[in-house]
Scaffold this active site. Sequence first.
Site, PDB file in Angstrom:
ATOM      1  N   LYS A   1       0.853  -1.189   0.000  1.00 18.39           N
ATOM      2  CA  LYS A   1       0.000   0.000   0.000  1.00 18.39           C
ATOM      3  C   LYS A   1       0.885   1.233   0.000  1.00 18.39           C
ATOM      4  O   LYS A   1       2.043   1.169   0.412  1.00 18.39           O
ATOM      5  CB  LYS A   1      -0.918   0.012   1.225  1.00 18.39           C
ATOM      6  CG  LYS A   1      -2.101  -0.937   1.117  1.00 18.39           C
ATOM      7  CD  LYS A   1      -3.069  -0.672   2.256  1.00 18.39           C
ATOM      8  CE  LYS A   1      -4.321  -1.518   2.109  1.00 18.39           C
ATOM      9  NZ  LYS A   1      -5.290  -1.230   3.188  1.00 18.39           N
TER      10      LYS A   1
ATOM     11  N   HIS B   1       1.924   6.698   2.573  1.00 17.08           N
ATOM     12  CA  HIS B   1       1.295   7.991   2.313  1.00 17.08           C
ATOM     13  C   HIS B   1       1.730   9.047   3.330  1.00 17.08           C
ATOM     14  O   HIS B   1       2.555   8.805   4.210  1.00 17.08           O
ATOM     15  CB  HIS B   1      -0.229   7.845   2.294  1.00 17.08           C
ATOM     16  CG  HIS B   1      -0.804   7.248   3.547  1.00 17.08           C
ATOM     17  ND1 HIS B   1      -0.804   7.905   4.740  1.00 17.08           N
ATOM     18  CD2 HIS B   1      -1.399   6.045   3.765  1.00 17.08           C
ATOM     19  CE1 HIS B   1      -1.381   7.149   5.671  1.00 17.08           C
ATOM     20  NE2 HIS B   1      -1.746   6.008   5.105  1.00 17.08           N
TER      21      HIS B   1
ATOM     22  N   HIS C   1       1.744   8.269   7.032  1.00 12.77           N
ATOM     23  CA  HIS C   1       2.905   7.526   7.505  1.00 12.77           C
ATOM     24  C   HIS C   1       4.115   8.449   7.639  1.00 12.77           C
ATOM     25  O   HIS C   1       4.942   8.279   8.531  1.00 12.77           O
ATOM     26  CB  HIS C   1       3.236   6.376   6.548  1.00 12.77           C
ATOM     27  CG  HIS C   1       2.211   5.292   6.540  1.00 12.77           C
ATOM     28  ND1 HIS C   1       1.548   4.896   5.405  1.00 12.77           N
ATOM     29  CD2 HIS C   1       1.707   4.540   7.556  1.00 12.77           C
ATOM     30  CE1 HIS C   1       0.693   3.930   5.710  1.00 12.77           C
ATOM     31  NE2 HIS C   1       0.770   3.706   7.006  1.00 12.77           N
TER      32      HIS C   1
END
Length: 535
Positions: A99, A102, A105
């Site tokens: 994933k 982003h 994070h």
Amino acid sequence: MKLVNEILPHFVDRNTALRNLRISYKHDETKFIMSTRNKPGLQNYDTGQNEKNGAVLSFCYERKAFIQNVIKSCVAPEMEPLVKPKKIAIDFSSPNIAKPFHAGHLRSTVIGNFIANVHTYFDNVVTKINYLGDWGTQFGLLQYGLKALDIDLKELKSNPLKTLYDVYVHANKLAATNDNVIQEARKYFSDIEHGRMNLENWKKIREVTIEELEKVYKRLGIQFDVYLWESDYNGEAIKPLMEYLERENIIRSDESGKKTAKINGRDVTVLKSDNSTIYISRDIASLLDKYKKYEFDKMLYVVENAQTGHFADLFEIVKQIDNKYVDGCEHIKFGRVRGMSTRTGNVVFLNDILDEAKNKMHEKQTLSKNTRRTAMNEETCDILGTSAVIINDLKQKRQKDYVFDWDRALQSEGDSGIKLQYLHCRLWSLEQNCGIALPDICEPEHLTEEVIGNVIAELAKFESVLHKSLEEYEACILLSYLFRLARYVNRMFNEVQVKNVENDLAAQRLLVFHCARLVVKTGLEILGVKPLTEM
């Protein structure tokens, strides 16, 4: 802070005093004034009364002694030894395999690293934990996508995280139009959850993930002590714990077969009806495991505001096992960032953000007349770009959402990471090129200018600012201080000379500039930024 300890009466609580410390310089009166507040409820020895809000205490400090004390503290800091350093475990960053890494994070990563660094500064024993998401039905989808696209994990060499992400997106698109895909993904997850399938593929994905993430963390100057995985707490691994929770009536079966815990009148699901684990069941096991491994005094989870309910439930369930496990647990919340994208569109991975910052800094460095030729290299531009992104994030109030703006983040004027890097470079250049040696002792009689008194007053606040930043877990407190210090130091550059003045005078002025550089350097390092010496 030695200066505070020397002047404060014995009945004043030091931590409260540092947190509320105010220092000002009265040039006309040639003195420094320190004011603070005592801990509420302690006795005021002047009045004999207990002060409900804490007595305000104010002290005058003779100019010469104050300057000597501050300079000495900057050149050779003396940290008070802790009676017993605290064990601090910090869980931060925590991206998911396949994933996007982003902006959320990114915030967790830089905030968590700051908290780890400031705890380390105060000599606490810190364990930096990266708890990676590699479990759940979504990873069944990833496995389905790998099979559908016939991808051999051994051949994942060029940008493997991006490849895994593309595979995951492909599988999701298939699942959107074909219910069988999601059913197969759930079956795959259930099989690996209960030990009915070989995990070699999973191990390879984990290995590749660590290798790639560490390249990114290296750019950020972050090194984790431990990598943990959600899959470490799979159904088979935590089965005895779940059975214990059932025996103790902490969780119980509902009509659908799910296992739930009762939290403030609500039923919170802990296990699915087929006994597959979910996020909270794995987090219960992980928290207990961390307590056993690290015997922490504090366990800090640096995760966005949206997870507030999850952590409240987690701590409440574990509290029912034993209060000792959650006494030191805290959810360090932060707001969301919007608008962080590259020229090509939405950002997928943190590398995209850092590469964009590096490229933009290269453009700015090329156009600037002040850029040193030796500083025109990829490493310097990368550090400048990374500094800009980190400082732009940390100067925001932690729990507030904010909108990211490239121009604002990369500006050399105003309050930015570039401004602080430039100040450190300028101070370093002065020390290296002025032709004056730093003196061994401070002679305040040479430091008569008002602006120097103001700089000294700011330098004296450094440790107090760090105390407050740590207590509130707010990097913006430290950054506001550094920006304010930068303004005073730049005024000092404009108003006093080191070159072309008598040697003793030049040396004493250089000593003040040197102390300012040491504080800026330490501040940047605590914030997670590598100080440059030229740009």
